[in-house]
Design an enzyme around this catalytic site. Structure first.
Site, PDB file in Angstrom:
ATOM      1  N   ASP A  98      65.258  51.513  11.448  1.00 42.64           N
ATOM      2  CA  ASP A  98      64.526  51.594  10.195  1.00 42.64           C
ATOM      3  C   ASP A  98      64.682  50.228   9.520  1.00 42.64           C
ATOM      4  O   ASP A  98      65.572  49.449   9.874  1.00 42.64           O
ATOM      5  CB  ASP A  98      65.119  52.713   9.331  1.00 42.64           C
ATOM      6  N   ASP A 125      64.106  49.434   5.603  1.00 41.75           N
ATOM      7  CA  ASP A 125      64.701  49.518   4.266  1.00 41.75           C
ATOM      8  C   ASP A 125      66.023  50.265   4.304  1.00 41.75           C
ATOM      9  O   ASP A 125      66.079  51.424   4.714  1.00 41.75           O
ATOM     10  CB  ASP A 125      63.738  50.210   3.308  1.00 41.75           C
ATOM     11  N   ASP A 170      68.923  55.383   7.508  1.00 43.98           N
ATOM     12  CA  ASP A 170      69.758  55.528   6.317  1.00 43.98           C
ATOM     13  C   ASP A 170      69.343  56.692   5.437  1.00 43.98           C
ATOM     14  O   ASP A 170      69.994  56.962   4.430  1.00 43.98           O
ATOM     15  CB  ASP A 170      69.699  54.246   5.470  1.00 43.98           C
TER      16      ASP A 170
END
Length: 220
Positions: free
Chosen positions: A14, A16, A169
């Protein structure tokens, strides 16, 4: 693939909150731009509702509440985020060392649009590591937590889901990776996890492992 120390055919990052420490900046921008259009949403609420989600999720959230986000909202949000990133965005500490040492193929799969992902990687000096191996929610019908984006990335990278490792996250990202049949490691080293028990949150979402420092990437 071993859920502990895997030897994957592909690693999907991922962006961000995993490659760049952007989530607090993004949520601050979202809160500020919503306020400009008459919607009250705190940074904390933005994190809770939209961490790891696409802008489509924002529009759908307000549609479900019987409210329509004005046409100018998304362009204004995009410009504000890009300006903020140019001024303040930093890479996640230690992430460049990790990706520099990888010997297996890797790519990015992000809920953000391609312009934002490209800018994030350019500003933080990470773009050269990824080239054009960037996949975003714009490329699939359903964004995270649906598995579509990760499956799309794995297909393009020619890796079977069972041999693919995802680094995420957010709860929606972890759920998407598991729904795709992939091994998922949760990362809680971003600024948005300075408060709250990120380990418990991502473990409950189904992460096979949770870690907080990129220097511990391969430590099991």
């Amino acid at each position: 693939m071993d859920q502990g120390r895997p030897e994957p055919d592909l690693i999907i990052f991922d962006c961000d909150g995993v490659l760049v420490d952007s989530e607090l900046l993004s949520c601050r921008c979202l809160s500020e731009v919503l306020a400009e259009f008459g919607f009250a949403l705190s940074e904390e609420q933005a994190l809770e509702l939209f961490l790891g989600r696409s802008t489509k999720a924002i529009e759908q959230h307000y549609r479900d509440l019987g409210q329509i986000v004005p046409d100018g909202f998304l362009p204004r949000l995009k410009s504000h985020v890009l300006e903020t990133f140019v001024a303040s965005l930093e890479p996640i500490p230690g992430v460049e060392a990790v990706i520099s040492e990888l010997t297996v193929p890797f790519c990015v799969a992000s809920s953000s649009d391609i312009d934002r992902v490209s800018l994030s990687l350019d500003v933080t000096g990470l773009r050269a590591h990824f080239g054009d191996r960037l996949y975003t929610a714009q490329m699939v019908r359903h964004g995270k937590p649906a598995p579509d984006l990760f499956l799309h990335a794995a297909e393009n990278m020619r890796s079977p889901p069972s041999r693919t490792l995802v680094i995420e996250d957010s709860v929606s990202g972890v759920q998407a990776g598991k729904a795709a049949g992939m091994t998922v490691w949760g990362f809680v080293g971003g600024g948005h996890y300075r408060t709250g028990d990120g380990h418990a949150i991502l473990s409950a979402a189904g992460a096979d492992r949770v870690f907080a420092r990129m220097s511990d990437f391969w430590k099991v």
